[in-house]
Design an enzyme around this catalytic site. Structure first.
Site, short mmCIF file in Angstrom:
data_model
loop_
_atom_site.label_atom_id
_atom_site.label_comp_id
_atom_site.label_asym_id
_atom_site.label_seq_id
_atom_site.Cartn_x
_atom_site.Cartn_y
_atom_site.Cartn_z
N GLU A 62 57.76 42.83 0.91
CA GLU A 62 58.01 42.67 2.34
C GLU A 62 58.88 43.80 2.89
O GLU A 62 58.68 44.23 4.02
CB GLU A 62 58.64 41.30 2.61
N TYR A 64 51.47 38.06 6.40
CA TYR A 64 51.41 36.66 5.96
C TYR A 64 50.13 36.36 5.16
O TYR A 64 49.69 35.20 5.10
CB TYR A 64 51.49 35.73 7.16
#
Ligand code: CMP
Length: 141
Positions: free
Chosen positions: A127, A50
């Site tokens: 990701e 994140y």
């Protein structure tokens, strides 16, 4: 176009026994699960995943929540997969999510919001690579 996107079933949904319910919704929407793994993220893994949110006021709450229990991480593949996954999840804040979406039906708060999904093709690539190698992806197109 056929796309891939990274999806995370978050600690609240794993603890709530909602993995299967969420997977069913992906599959019903035409998204194929082409890789999957259960993982209990470390703090440094969550901070790194994140990292784009590092300066946001909710960053430490987000990280603490994401390491509070195991998550299911999966790659979804299908036509328009990034948008489709976000549609099935609903708005980030469950209070604003449309009826019938994962976050409306299964989540309570903006942190404990049941699922994460990549927001763009570039983010999806990054990701997916964070959790999986190319050999882990069992494409079925
Ligand atoms: P996610 O899609 O995993 O990406 C970042 C997460 O931060 C988001 O879902 C929410 O769970 C969490 N979050 C907490 N507060 C906010 C906020 N104000 N805006 C966006 N995301 C938030």
């Amino acid at each position: 176009a056929v796309e891939r996107t990274l999806s995370i079933v978050k600690p609240d949904a794993v603890a709530g026994n909602n993995i299967g319910e969420i997977y069913r919704r992906f599959e019903t929407a035409g998204l194929r699960i082409i890789a999957a793994r259960m993982v209990h993220l470390t703090q440094s893994q969550a901070e790194s995943f994140y990292a784009v949110h590092r300066e946001r006021p909710f960053f430490s709450a987000l990280v603490n929540f994401m390491i509070s229990g195991p998550v299911m991480v999966q790659v979804l593949e299908g036509d328009d997969a990034i948008r489709k996954n976000r549609e099935v999840m609903g708005a980030t804040n469950p209070a604003e999510a449309a009826a019938g979406t994962i976050r409306h039906d299964l989540a309570e708060t903006v942190d404990a919001n049941a699922a994460h999904g990549s927001d763009s093709p570039e983010t999806a690539r990054e990701e997916i690579a964070f959790f999986f190698g190319e050999d882990d992806l069992h494409s079925r197109n």
